[in-house]
Design an enzyme around this catalytic site. Structure first.
Site, short mmCIF file in Angstrom:
data_model
loop_
_atom_site.label_atom_id
_atom_site.label_comp_id
_atom_site.label_asym_id
_atom_site.label_seq_id
_atom_site.Cartn_x
_atom_site.Cartn_y
_atom_site.Cartn_z
N HIS A 95 -72.21 62.76 38.79
CA HIS A 95 -71.47 62.35 39.97
C HIS A 95 -70.05 62.86 39.80
O HIS A 95 -69.55 62.94 38.67
CB HIS A 95 -71.49 60.82 40.11
CG HIS A 95 -70.75 60.33 41.31
ND1 HIS A 95 -71.18 60.61 42.59
CD2 HIS A 95 -69.62 59.60 41.43
CE1 HIS A 95 -70.33 60.06 43.46
NE2 HIS A 95 -69.38 59.44 42.78
N CYS A 120 -71.34 65.32 46.41
CA CYS A 120 -70.08 64.80 45.86
C CYS A 120 -69.27 65.89 45.17
O CYS A 120 -68.04 65.88 45.23
CB CYS A 120 -70.35 63.63 44.92
SG CYS A 120 -71.46 63.99 43.55
#
Length: 169
Positions: free
Chosen positions: A30, A120
């Protein structure tokens, strides 16, 4: 919270505003962008609940994400992270004040989310460089392409072997 830091020549001083933060989840990474004072900006599911681990999975299903400003330690949770401005050699980072100004415009906004084209990592690299890139996606697509070629080759070999056996009988 565990930390990875790969620069050996200089002492670790923590992230600086505008730095890309790579967070290591169990099966993926992430990404967030460091704003300063312990805060990051990142994309989360629109209906984010308490589970950090499922965040990206929820965004994938809904196709939507919300941009949030959160404490780095909350986003990382029990995972590890490191500062990873890995694209600096290829793209020139925008001035830090512009990165932060651009990032703050997105806080609490709903954005589209797509694992392959708008994830992301794309989001934070767009803020830092003005261009959204994701090596994670490129590597996955390359691996899938190679797997497809290998499986295709095995299928052709199996077909040829099967025909060869039929001719012998």
């Amino acid at each position: 919270m565990a930390l990875r830091h790969s620069v050996e020549m200089e002492p670790y001083s923590g992230p600086e505003p505008g730095d890309l933060i790579e967070i290591f989840r169990p099966h993926y990474q992430h990404w967030a962008l460091y704003l300063g004072d312990g805060y990051v900006i990142n994309v989360t599911p629109v209906d984010e609940g308490p589970s950090v681990a499922l965040s990206s999975a929820k965004a994938v299903v809904s196709g939507k994400a919300r941009v949030r400003m959160q404490l780095l330690k909350e986003v990382v949770g029990s995972n590890t992270y490191h500062i990873n401005n890995k694209y600096d050699a290829k793209y020139t980072p925008l001035p830090v004040k512009d990165i932060i100004r651009r990032a703050k415009r997105f806080i609490d906004q709903e954005v589209s989310y797509d694992v392959l084209g708008n994830n992301c990592e794309h989001f934070v690299t767009m803020l830092r460089y003005g261009e959204g890139v994701s090596e994670q996606v490129d590597n996955t697509i390359t691996a899938l392409g190679i797997a497809t070629v290998v499986l295709g080759a095995f299928s052709v070999m199996g077909l040829l072997w099967s025909r060869s056996r039929e001719r012998k009988n």
